[in-house]
Design an enzyme around this catalytic site. Sequence first.
Site, PDB file in Angstrom:
ATOM      1  N   GLU A 120      -6.445 -10.532  -0.942  1.00 28.73           N
ATOM      2  CA  GLU A 120      -7.223 -10.256   0.277  1.00 28.73           C
ATOM      3  C   GLU A 120      -8.709 -10.183  -0.038  1.00 28.73           C
ATOM      4  OE1 GLU A 120      -5.712  -6.919   2.505  1.00 28.73           O
ATOM      5  OE2 GLU A 120      -3.633  -7.342   1.942  1.00 28.73           O
ATOM      6  N   ASN A 175       1.902  -5.199  -3.154  1.00 30.50           N
ATOM      7  CA  ASN A 175       0.510  -5.474  -2.809  1.00 30.50           C
ATOM      8  C   ASN A 175      -0.221  -4.170  -2.515  1.00 30.50           C
ATOM      9  OD1 ASN A 175      -1.527  -7.575  -2.076  1.00 30.50           O
ATOM     10  ND2 ASN A 175      -1.404  -6.649  -0.044  1.00 30.50           N
ATOM     11  N   GLU A 209       0.811  -1.228   0.000  1.00 31.20           N
ATOM     12  CA  GLU A 209       0.000   0.000   0.000  1.00 31.20           C
ATOM     13  C   GLU A 209       0.845   1.280   0.000  1.00 31.20           C
ATOM     14  OE1 GLU A 209      -2.763  -0.355   3.240  1.00 31.20           O
ATOM     15  OE2 GLU A 209      -3.577  -2.249   2.507  1.00 31.20           O
ATOM     16  N   HIS A 220     -10.834  -5.944  -2.130  1.00 28.45           N
ATOM     17  CA  HIS A 220     -11.870  -5.701  -1.118  1.00 28.45           C
ATOM     18  C   HIS A 220     -13.031  -4.999  -1.833  1.00 28.45           C
ATOM     19  CE1 HIS A 220      -9.204  -6.911   2.090  1.00 28.45           C
ATOM     20  NE2 HIS A 220      -8.298  -5.998   1.737  1.00 28.45           N
ATOM     21  N   ASP A 255     -12.530 -10.159  -0.289  1.00 28.20           N
ATOM     22  CA  ASP A 255     -13.803 -10.221   0.421  1.00 28.20           C
ATOM     23  C   ASP A 255     -14.775  -9.303  -0.305  1.00 28.20           C
ATOM     24  OD1 ASP A 255     -12.895  -7.683   1.355  1.00 28.20           O
ATOM     25  OD2 ASP A 255     -12.254  -8.543   3.255  1.00 28.20           O
TER      26      ASP A 255
END
Length: 669
Positions: A273, A208, A165, A245, A275
């Site tokens: 990651e 990432n 990030e 996400h 979701d």
Amino acid sequence: MNPLKRFGLRRASVLGLAAVMALVTPGTANGAPDAPKASTLGAQAAQSGRYFGTAVAAGRLGDGTYTGILGREFNSVTPENEMKWDATEPSRGSFNFGPADQIVNRATSQRQRLRGHTLVWHSQLPGWVNSIRDANTLRGVMNNHITTVMNRYKGRIHSWDVVNEAFADGNSGQLRSSVFRDVLGSGFLEQAFRTARTADPAAKLCYNDYNIEDWNAAKTQGVYRMVRDFKARGVPIDCVGLQAHFGAGGPPASFQTTLSNFAALGVDVQITELDIAQAPPTAYANTVRACMNIARCTGITVWGIRDSDSWRASENPLLFDRNGNKKPAYNATLTTLGGTPATRRSADDAAALPGSYSWSSSGPLISPKPDATHNIAGIKDPTVVRYNGKYHVFASTASSSGYNLVYLNFNDWSQAGSATHHYLDRTAIGSGYRAAPQVFYNAPQRLWYLVYQTGNASYSTNPDISNPNGWSAPRNFYSSMPDIIRQNIGNGHWVDMWVICDSANCYLFSSDDNGHLYRSQTTVGQFPNGFTNTVIAAQDSNKYALFEASNVYKVQGSNQYLLLVEAIGSDGRRYFRSWTANSLAGSWSPLAASESNPFARANNVSFPAGAWTRDISHGEMIRAGYDQTLTIPACRLQYLYQGMNPNAGGDYNLLPWRLGLLTQTNSTC
């Protein structure tokens, strides 16, 4: 376990097949037919050379439902927080790898791949790092952190999120403000990747980030330019992680284009990651399909297992609900991967466990180790958990002076015989009669419990199972023997206390050497206090058929509970019968419950190293986890038990009990 009994009293007549236990009819087996496609996420992803993983929290590894799904469904693991800087190096040069090691060791033992997350990130960063303003100091600190952490896990981590990030949200397409960018400039990314390559040349090195799934976004373009520049100049970068996400709408329309364009630069892409709010099946299917359509999309990681484990718990974004049940999004995901969802079984289906068993036994693995103050004749009544890479065993010690408890730990069974014995009468548990232990971790309280008998039902607690001196002094669950036990015990003895909890209640089972199994209950919130409503959970008119040493377990991946009770056979030898139920407060149905079809008896056990015992007596299953749910696998069972020389006799307290391990040989899965 009753130390007052004598071996000569162990004889019993042949057991009748009919018992007066309250029973229910077992359900009819309805197993799924064999199919060429896999029925779990990881297994199906592996068929295309990919992984399907999940984020794991060390603090949840004691949850049997959690670890059951983890072991069954995923072939890759990412530590959720345990490898971040604040966890691994909270103060300069002082590293803590305990929680991360716990995850890594478990994944390695389960043959699951590992992603490392994360080495350099502006968030979850200790204050001492944020306070550095000298470039040379910060560069040295960053390089040392990367090198130390990667060296710790060298050869075990497949892919590392080297930098996480680093790009700003919004329309700038530039790096965000952080201590690394502000003190070292944009070159910190290159420095981090070069240091990482030196530390572990075999690991995949990833950048990432979140909100880089839309090809048209400025942030995506900024990351793309960085990766293109790195590849052009030979800066070591192997993959790009897209966190994914998503809101309820799922991936943006350009998501596959984004994956394709990054892959065209010569790097792998990974969904790291995942979701999705409310977990719409179509949104999950679209996300997985985009990955499957790109050859260099090497794997997918969902950020948590159950909705209750998610950082977005209120949005229910994962593939399993709060009780660990598969959601429609699970089936959509598995089908898109190319798999076939398993046929659903009814709640009362007993097919998760076979109706008959065969075992192979080790030789004696653990024998007494007398010392100057402990003249021990037998070691017996073991309880065992696997925790933090070690087996932790507690057992009774038997001698002419009475009974107490001993603790030992070891990495694998080959080391069991040489493990140090820690005698717990030297701790706050104290001397006097203490026997038949049971150990488990109470996850809500974050506390280990050792349950044992003292003439009452007693327990001690300990925050650290590996510290034998950490146990508290004994406390009693009951103020006195419950009336219903006093009224039915006859000439028996109140023995072998056993605690197990579901999501709402905790239950305490006990035996009386007189054909009765008792059960009390309290709420999870009240535990260890408040045990009331003591009832006879099962009974047999032949007291030797339902004698003592009950074990109760939750069967992994099902709504089934397994009850084991030690019996004395027509030959006077100890063996185990078994029953199942759909709830801990329910009625028990026979499973393998007779002398001719026992759960474990000398007649269904082979002894490759020689028949050192004819008794299969008081012990415990090797569990899938270590928490208060006492969850065991449905197959490939193992049971740590007590046995002894078949020719031994005399005073029961002086019998030469030793501990051996049964391994199931007729597992169908």
